[in-house]
Design a protein around this motif. Structure first.
Motif, PDB file in Angstrom:
ATOM      1  N   THR A   1       0.821  -1.203   0.000  1.00 46.89           N
ATOM      2  CA  THR A   1       0.000   0.000   0.000  1.00 46.89           C
ATOM      3  C   THR A   1       0.856   1.255   0.000  1.00 46.89           C
ATOM      4  OG1 THR A   1      -0.141   0.023   2.421  1.00 46.89           O
ATOM      5  CG2 THR A   1      -1.903  -1.104   1.232  1.00 46.89           C
ATOM      6  N   ILE A   2       0.335   2.284  -0.655  1.00 45.59           N
ATOM      7  CA  ILE A   2       0.869   3.646  -0.594  1.00 45.59           C
ATOM      8  C   ILE A   2      -0.159   4.468   0.175  1.00 45.59           C
ATOM      9  CG2 ILE A   2       1.616   5.656  -1.898  1.00 45.59           C
ATOM     10  CD1 ILE A   2       3.379   3.287  -2.458  1.00 45.59           C
ATOM     11  N   ASN A   3       0.200   4.946   1.350  1.00 47.85           N
ATOM     12  CA  ASN A   3      -0.728   5.708   2.177  1.00 47.85           C
ATOM     13  C   ASN A   3      -0.296   7.166   2.223  1.00 47.85           C
ATOM     14  OD1 ASN A   3      -2.845   6.320   3.902  1.00 47.85           O
ATOM     15  ND2 ASN A   3      -1.708   5.769   5.739  1.00 47.85           N
ATOM     16  N   ILE A   4      -1.109   8.047   1.658  1.00 47.16           N
ATOM     17  CA  ILE A   4      -0.825   9.482   1.628  1.00 47.16           C
ATOM     18  C   ILE A   4      -1.392  10.110   2.899  1.00 47.16           C
ATOM     19  CG2 ILE A   4      -1.177  11.629   0.355  1.00 47.16           C
ATOM     20  CD1 ILE A   4      -1.661   9.876  -2.141  1.00 47.16           C
ATOM     21  N   ILE A   5      -0.518  10.701   3.704  1.00 52.15           N
ATOM     22  CA  ILE A   5      -0.929  11.317   4.968  1.00 52.15           C
ATOM     23  C   ILE A   5      -1.106  12.818   4.754  1.00 52.15           C
ATOM     24  CG2 ILE A   5      -0.381  11.657   7.393  1.00 52.15           C
ATOM     25  CD1 ILE A   5      -0.752   8.747   6.609  1.00 52.15           C
ATOM     26  N   SER A   6      -2.291  13.312   5.031  1.00 51.84           N
ATOM     27  CA  SER A   6      -2.573  14.727   4.844  1.00 51.84           C
ATOM     28  C   SER A   6      -1.845  15.575   5.885  1.00 51.84           C
ATOM     29  CB  SER A   6      -4.080  14.998   4.951  1.00 51.84           C
ATOM     30  OG  SER A   6      -4.789  14.306   3.952  1.00 51.84           O
ATOM     31  N   TYR A   7      -1.461  16.769   5.480  1.00 52.25           N
ATOM     32  CA  TYR A   7      -0.825  17.729   6.391  1.00 52.25           C
ATOM     33  C   TYR A   7      -1.821  18.148   7.464  1.00 52.25           C
ATOM     34  CZ  TYR A   7       1.181  22.132   8.037  1.00 52.25           C
ATOM     35  OH  TYR A   7       1.668  23.144   8.816  1.00 52.25           O
ATOM     36  N   GLU A   8      -1.367  18.149   8.719  1.00 52.11           N
ATOM     37  CA  GLU A   8      -2.200  18.558   9.843  1.00 52.11           C
ATOM     38  C   GLU A   8      -1.661  19.882  10.385  1.00 52.11           C
ATOM     39  OE1 GLU A   8      -5.423  17.765  12.590  1.00 52.11           O
ATOM     40  OE2 GLU A   8      -4.797  16.654  10.817  1.00 52.11           O
ATOM     41  N   PRO A   9      -2.409  20.971  10.269  1.00 47.05           N
ATOM     42  CA  PRO A   9      -1.881  22.282  10.681  1.00 47.05           C
ATOM     43  C   PRO A   9      -1.825  22.432  12.196  1.00 47.05           C
ATOM     44  CG  PRO A   9      -4.169  22.490  10.023  1.00 47.05           C
ATOM     45  CD  PRO A   9      -3.782  21.069   9.735  1.00 47.05           C
ATOM     46  N   THR A  10      -0.870  23.232  12.647  1.00 50.17           N
ATOM     47  CA  THR A  10      -0.738  23.559  14.068  1.00 50.17           C
ATOM     48  C   THR A  10      -0.864  25.056  14.321  1.00 50.17           C
ATOM     49  OG1 THR A  10       1.671  23.671  13.833  1.00 50.17           O
ATOM     50  CG2 THR A  10       0.720  21.559  14.528  1.00 50.17           C
TER      51      THR A  10
END
Length: 720
Positions: free
Chosen positions: A156-165
């Motif tokens: 699998t290729i899992n794309i992790i979305s950017y999580e803003p801080t």
């Protein structure tokens, strides 16, 4: 003490210290400059009650994606350990993401752990997936690498979305040779209490056609992509989190005749001009090129080599995470994907619509301090419908429309057996039905049930050495004629199906890692065997036939990755890989995969400067083992010229990418670089990917080397 209890105690202690710091010695309140809030999902992940991290997983960071100047997913992951992005058509540029030597259709792409790619969107969509707004990419190799993606035989290729801080925005603008342009925007918003985090991502990018041998037919097509993505994560309460994501991606690919050139049917001034020139009157193969030679200028009609694909994808997902108490939490997810394609393949028009729904309900239960139980159920339903105006004129035309439904139950036990030994055992039970729905294809082709077990073990030998062992079983339903581009090029005759079994795989992987803080190494070996492997051929009437091989096929992949931090500013990484395919697997590939590869990367930070270099060596191959046979020229009678037979030995080659970045201040950085510095291409240094087969038919897939040459670029990144 349970990890969640410890997290709560630490949070209480931190809160009490915070209250104390808010009051001076006289008890009066004072201002606080900064407050970090951990959301529900992040807290559970840190406590270890959501994610399984035992499995060997390569992580491609956002900084690595940036250093590669990767515009899309395929550029971001290419040449990572065990990963090869294969370009399998010089006209349309169709890409396959290969993991552990498996075929591209055996890779599953996830976004934040959810499937949002339909059966046919894995072929042209990977070049349209933007890198703006990606926090990281996880690559997990091996069958059953994801609980909800057992059909990922390769991984699998899992794309992790950017999580803003924090609130803000980023703008990335770059341009370069060969019409390269990119504009990426990332908007970030965080509420005052930190409970709501949102991103808005937009990206535009395009590249022109590329023709290294100047025969007026491109080796790499023109491509223009537009995307818009929105994501909101909201903590409804201290125990509930909702994540909503939507995306719209549009792509247009044009390959074949070089736009702006003159051909037999007039000037190819625009895409519309070429498509409107179609007259259903095909030239003789020996008249397509000057002197019947593919190495010389194209003299046929522009549409005769045209492959135009316009796609639009809509994605949406909603995930609800609920924490009941320290021991129980629940994950409910739903995702929707719609893929629409309008295309023209050298005289054959093909329009398709593919819709997929996915639902998942999952529970995590902390049995004790050392054991986490995960169980749940999921449902995937997909409907693809296609039609062709050209095909409809044939009364015997059979479409490739299908229905695909999967219902699954799964159970996983993650056990901390000792302080150094972790074991995860998982089992899925699935019922699968697949039906080609054309009236001329009565009956259901696939109606099966299957058990898919997987075990992952991590053993820490000491502070430096760690072993990981994984073994599992997977399956896949072969349904798409895009398994090779040739299956769609000949589609005007219709599609024939001879599929009655699932592809079934067994795989095992062992990795040994060492890390002393300055030097790291990971050596791994993986074995995968596939039964009922899908293959594309033609029947006795010349109609594309999707069938399955009788023999089992296997691949053994071995690699070693070394990393050494010479100084605090300079890091060098070296990866060596070897892929050993058996003869059955070799016979199934449309384009010869790599067999040996060495990758060397250098990352050097000097105050405000950063220099990145990536050198890749690919070993030679014997193309005859993969069924390659072709000729460059036809004589006046349409017979192949035996003296023009193409070479069957693919030479080794080296590519080098460089990038330098200067951090001008906190708000602006400037960068410049070059991709493929040595300008090595197959058509420019070896020979054209175009060829005639032994029967004199023209084709485009004699591919074994890079098809796009040197590209110098420059850009700037602004932060607000």
């Amino acid at each position: 003490m349970k990890p969640t209890n410890l997290a709560v105690i630490l949070a209480i202690l931190f809160s009490s210290q915070l209250v104390a710091s808010e009051q001076g010695s006289n008890g009066e309140a004072v201002d606080i400059e900064h407050l970090s809030v951990i959301g529900v999902r992040q807290r559970l992940e840190q406590a270890g009650t959501l994610a399984n991290t035992i499995m060997k997983t390569e992580v491609i960071s956002a900084s690595m994606i940036e250093n590669k100047n990767a515009v899309n997913l395929s550029e971001a992951i290419d040449n990572s350990p065990g990963v090869k992005v294969s370009n399998e058509c010089s006209m349309c540029g169709v890409k396959r993401i290969m993991l552990n030597g498996m075929k591209g259709e055996q890779t599953t792409i996830l976004v934040d752990g959810l499937p949002v790619h339909t059966m046919i969107s894995g072929y042209y969509a990977v070049d349209a997936i933007p890198t703006t707004g990606i926090g990281a990419i996880e690559v997990a190799r091996g069958a059953g690498a994801s609980l909800i993606a057992p059909e990922a035989i390769g991984g699998t290729i899992n794309i992790i979305s950017y999580e803003p801080t924090e609130n803000g925005a980023e703008l990335d603008i770059s341009a370069g040779e060969n019409g390269y342009r990119k504009l990426g925007f990332l908007g970030k918003g965080v509420s005052e209490d930190g409970a709501t985090r949102a991103t808005l991502v937009a990206q535009y990018d395009d590249r022109d056609q590329f023709d290294a041998d100047n025969n007026k037919v491109n080796e790499a097509p023109q491509q223009e992509n537009r995307s818009l993505t929105g994501r909101v994560s909201h903590d409804i309460t201290d125990f509930d989190n909702l994540v909503l994501r939507f995306a719209n991606i549009q792509s247009e690919i044009f390959g074949g005749p070089m736009l702006g050139s003159a051909f037999a049917d007039g000037s190819a001034s625009s895409i519309g001009n070429v498509l409107s020139g179609y007259d259903d009157q095909f030239s003789e193969p020996q008249h397509l090129f000057e002197d019947g030679d593919v190495r010389k200028p194209f003299t046929g009609k522009a549409w005769e080599t045209t492959e135009w694909i316009k796609t639009e994808r809509n994605e949406a997902s909603l995930v609800w995470l609920r924490e009941f108490n320290d021991d129980w939490n629940m994950h409910l997810a739903a995702s929707y994907a719609e893929h629409k394609q309008d295309s023209f393949y050298e005289g054959f028009d093909y329009v398709a619509g593919d819709k997929m729904w996915f639902f998942d309900v999952r529970f995590n239960h902390l049995l004790n301090d050392d054991q986490l139980l995960t169980f749940g159920a999921d449902l995937r339903t997909e409907k693809m419908r296609s039609h062709s105006r050209t095909g409809s004129t044939n009364p015997d035309y059979v479409s490739d429309s299908f229905d695909y439904d999967v219902k699954g139950l799964y159970l996983q036990d993650t056990w901390q057996a000792t302080q150094d030994l972790e074991i995860a055992m998982a089992l899925r039970y699935d019922t699968i039905t697949a039906d080609f729905t054309d009236p001329n294809k009565p009956g259901i082709e696939l109606d099966e049930s299957i058990l898919s077990p997987r075990v992952d073990v991590r053993l820490r030998h000491n502070d430096q050495w760690t072993s990981r062992l994984s073994a599992g079983r997977g399956y896949r339903a072969p349904l798409s004629f895009f398994e090779t581009d040739h299956g769609i090029l000949d589609g005007s005759l219709g599609f024939d199906i001879d599929i009655d079994e699932l592809e079934r795989s067994n795989s095992a992987n062992y990795a040994l890692s060492y890390d002393n803080g300055q030097f790291t190494s990971t050596a791994s070996v993986a074995w995968t065997e596939v039964e009922h492997l899908a293959a594309l051929t033609t029947n006795e009437h010349g109609i594309p036939l999707l069938t399955q091989l009788d023999e089992k096929a296997s691949v053994i992949t071995s690699d070693i990755a070394l990393g050494y931090r010479l100084t605090d500013e300079l890091t060098i990484n070296v990866t060596g890989e070897h892929f050993n395919y058996d003869s059955v697997f070799k016979s199934s590939y449309a384009v010869a995969p790599i067999e040996e590869r060495v990758t060397l990367t250098l990352d050097w930070d000097i105050k405000d400067w950063e220099l990145f270099a990536n050198l890749v060596w690919v070993g030679s191959r014997d193309l005859s083992e993969y069924g390659y046979e072709g000729y460059n020229r036809l004589d006046a009678n349409g017979q192949v010229d035996p003296d023009s037979k193409k070479a069957s030995d693919a030479p080794s080659y080296v590519t080098l990418d460089l990038r330098v970045n200067y951090q001008f201040n906190d708000y602006m950085s400037l960068y410049s670089g070059v991709s493929n510095l040595f300008d090595y291409t197959q058509a420019g240094n070896e020979e054209s990917p175009l060829f005639y087969d032994a029967d004199g038919a023209f084709d485009v897939g004699y591919i074994y080397g890079p098809l796009r040459g040197r590209e110098i670029y420059a850009g700037m990144k602004l932060a607000f």
